[in-house]
Scaffold this motif. Structure first.
Motif, PDB file in Angstrom:
ATOM      1  N   PHE A  17     -14.317  18.597  38.558  1.00 48.08           N
ATOM      2  CA  PHE A  17     -15.125  18.630  39.775  1.00 48.08           C
ATOM      3  C   PHE A  17     -16.551  18.382  39.317  1.00 48.08           C
ATOM      4  CE2 PHE A  17     -11.568  21.523  40.964  1.00 48.08           C
ATOM      5  CZ  PHE A  17     -11.089  20.807  42.050  1.00 48.08           C
ATOM      6  N   GLY A  43     -10.621  31.444  37.693  1.00 48.71           N
ATOM      7  CA  GLY A  43     -11.420  30.301  37.261  1.00 48.71           C
ATOM      8  C   GLY A  43     -10.801  29.500  36.131  1.00 48.71           C
ATOM      9  N   SER A  44      -9.606  29.912  35.672  1.00 46.72           N
ATOM     10  CA  SER A  44      -8.995  29.201  34.538  1.00 46.72           C
ATOM     11  C   SER A  44      -8.336  27.884  34.947  1.00 46.72           C
ATOM     12  CB  SER A  44      -7.991  30.110  33.819  1.00 46.72           C
ATOM     13  OG  SER A  44      -7.009  30.579  34.717  1.00 46.72           O
ATOM     14  N   GLY A  45      -8.182  27.652  36.253  1.00 51.28           N
ATOM     15  CA  GLY A  45      -7.645  26.369  36.707  1.00 51.28           C
ATOM     16  C   GLY A  45      -6.242  26.443  37.301  1.00 51.28           C
ATOM     17  N   LYS A  46      -5.744  27.659  37.534  1.00 50.46           N
ATOM     18  CA  LYS A  46      -4.374  27.816  38.021  1.00 50.46           C
ATOM     19  C   LYS A  46      -4.178  27.146  39.389  1.00 50.46           C
ATOM     20  CE  LYS A  46      -4.665  32.327  38.035  1.00 50.46           C
ATOM     21  NZ  LYS A  46      -6.105  32.458  37.697  1.00 50.46           N
ATOM     22  N   SER A  47      -5.087  27.435  40.318  1.00 51.73           N
ATOM     23  CA  SER A  47      -4.932  26.856  41.663  1.00 51.73           C
ATOM     24  C   SER A  47      -5.072  25.343  41.624  1.00 51.73           C
ATOM     25  CB  SER A  47      -5.975  27.430  42.622  1.00 51.73           C
ATOM     26  OG  SER A  47      -5.741  28.790  42.857  1.00 51.73           O
ATOM     27  N   THR A  48      -5.987  24.866  40.818  1.00 52.94           N
ATOM     28  CA  THR A  48      -6.186  23.413  40.738  1.00 52.94           C
ATOM     29  C   THR A  48      -4.926  22.740  40.184  1.00 52.94           C
ATOM     30  OG1 THR A  48      -8.537  23.795  40.378  1.00 52.94           O
ATOM     31  CG2 THR A  48      -7.714  21.593  39.890  1.00 52.94           C
TER      32      THR A  48
HETATM   33  P1  ADP Z   1      -8.076  29.832  39.355  1.00 53.68           P
HETATM   34  O1  ADP Z   1      -7.118  29.511  40.436  1.00 53.68           O
HETATM   35  O2  ADP Z   1      -7.431  29.998  38.015  1.00 53.68           O
HETATM   36  O3  ADP Z   1      -8.962  30.990  39.687  1.00 53.68           O
HETATM   37  P2  ADP Z   1      -9.322  27.339  40.148  1.00 53.68           P
HETATM   38  O4  ADP Z   1      -8.357  26.254  39.859  1.00 53.68           O
HETATM   39  O5  ADP Z   1      -9.447  27.791  41.550  1.00 53.68           O
HETATM   40  O6  ADP Z   1      -9.036  28.575  39.180  1.00 53.68           O
HETATM   41  O7  ADP Z   1     -10.763  26.898  39.682  1.00 53.68           O
HETATM   42  C1  ADP Z   1     -11.056  26.432  38.405  1.00 53.68           C
HETATM   43  C2  ADP Z   1     -12.522  26.065  38.346  1.00 53.68           C
HETATM   44  O8  ADP Z   1     -12.751  24.954  39.195  1.00 53.68           O
HETATM   45  C3  ADP Z   1     -13.442  27.170  38.817  1.00 53.68           C
HETATM   46  O9  ADP Z   1     -14.610  27.139  38.017  1.00 53.68           O
HETATM   47  C4  ADP Z   1     -13.745  26.758  40.253  1.00 53.68           C
HETATM   48  O10 ADP Z   1     -14.997  27.248  40.638  1.00 53.68           O
HETATM   49  C5  ADP Z   1     -13.738  25.265  40.154  1.00 53.68           C
HETATM   50  N1  ADP Z   1     -13.339  24.598  41.411  1.00 53.68           N
HETATM   51  C6  ADP Z   1     -12.157  24.749  42.037  1.00 53.68           C
HETATM   52  N2  ADP Z   1     -12.095  23.993  43.137  1.00 53.68           N
HETATM   53  C7  ADP Z   1     -13.272  23.338  43.216  1.00 53.68           C
HETATM   54  C8  ADP Z   1     -13.830  22.388  44.133  1.00 53.68           C
HETATM   55  N3  ADP Z   1     -13.140  21.937  45.176  1.00 53.68           N
HETATM   56  N4  ADP Z   1     -15.068  21.946  43.863  1.00 53.68           N
HETATM   57  C9  ADP Z   1     -15.777  22.371  42.809  1.00 53.68           C
HETATM   58  N5  ADP Z   1     -15.310  23.257  41.900  1.00 53.68           N
HETATM   59  C10 ADP Z   1     -14.073  23.736  42.105  1.00 53.68           C
END
Ligand code: ADP
Ligand code: MG
Length: 246
Positions: A17, A43-48
């Motif tokens: 991002f 913040g480790s990237g699990k949701s992404t």
């Molecule tokens: P987790 O699910 O493990 O908490 P995320 O996948 O939500 O982690 O997020 C990983 C990183 O990417 C975090 O630093 C988050 O702030 C960032 N992030 C997630 N989605 C977005 C987005 N749409 N735009 C900018 N940064 C994002």
């Protein structure tokens, strides 16, 4: 003995991002009827990663392969892929102005073109299955969080997905409501559904997971069967994470 089919294969997946490199060379295989539990700090990237598996996020590089088919934005109808890979979120995102059954039949009738009569029959069966057979005609606002999440699960199942993704499905629930959602998920796993689950519920991970994957800072640090990963983590990072939460 026949090998289990690969439902999802992720090869060297990268996603940023802006300047933030969120997924770094992720490799992962999810086989038919496997339950893969993703763990890791916020913040480790699990949701992404999870969102990349049903193309709510579009990769920068690498491949996501669904049942042997390399899926690309240019060549595939991503909506069709999303029908095959269902997702349940932390916040249930139910339609507030539709009844429980209305929520469940919406996508099958509107997106898949299933006849309303059939969708109602299927939807009622699904609601019975998740223990909401007495709630067809009520509105979501009258339900507890655990009931709402079970509606969300039934709604995702109504599309007859081949894989189900769960992103912290119990994190928004009061503690006493967590168990009913986890048992619904456990039943689904026992029926052979292929599942990828992000959760902080380590009991669930250990009991229901076939594999546990630990992510840190956009990378997969370690993966293994639950008992090995929890009792005998090989990487220092994993040890530190587990001792911080257990
Ligand atoms: P987790 O699910 O493990 O908490 P995320 O996948 O939500 O982690 O997020 C990983 C990183 O990417 C975090 O630093 C988050 O702030 C960032 N992030 C997630 N989605 C977005 C987005 N749409 N735009 C900018 N940064 C994002
Ligand atoms: Mg998340």
């Amino acid at each position: 003995m026949s090998e289990k089919q690969e439902m999802i294969r992720v090869d060297k997946l990268n996603k940023s991002f802006g300047d933030l490199h969120v997924l770094k060379d992720i490799d992962m295989i999810v086989k038919e009827s496997d339950v893969v539990v993703l763990i890791g700090a916020s913040g480790s990237g699990k949701s992404t990663l999870l969102r990349s598996l049903n193309f709510l996020e579009i990769k920068d590089s690498g491949n996501v392969i669904i049942k042997g088919e390399q899926v690309e934005r240019d060549t595939h109808d991503l909506n069709k892929i999303r029908e095959r890979v269902g997702m349940v979120f932390q916040h249930f995102n139910l339609f507030p102005h539709k009844t429980v059954l209305g929520n469940v039949i919406e996508a099958p009738t509107q997106v898949k073109g299933i006849k309303k009569e059939q969708a109602i029959k299927d939807g009622k069966e699904l609601l019975d299955k998740v223990g909401l057979g007495d709630k067809y005609n009520v509105y979501p606002s009258t339900l507890s969080g655990g009931q709402k999440q079970r509606v969300a699960i039934a709604r995702a199942l109504a599309m007859k997905p081949e894989v189900m993704l769960f992103d912290e499905p119990t994190s928004a629930l009061d503690p006493e409501l967590v168990g009913e959602v986890l048992s619904t998920m456990k039943e689904l796993a026992e029926e052979g559904m292929t599942m990828v689950v992000v959760t902080h519920e380590m009991g669930f991970a250990r009991e229901v997971g076939d594999w546990v994957v630990y992510m840190h800072d956009g990378k997969i640090v370690e993966r293994g069967v639950p008992n090995d990963l929890f009792d005998n983590p090989k990487e220092e990072r994993t040890q530190a994470f587990l001792s911080s939460i257990l």
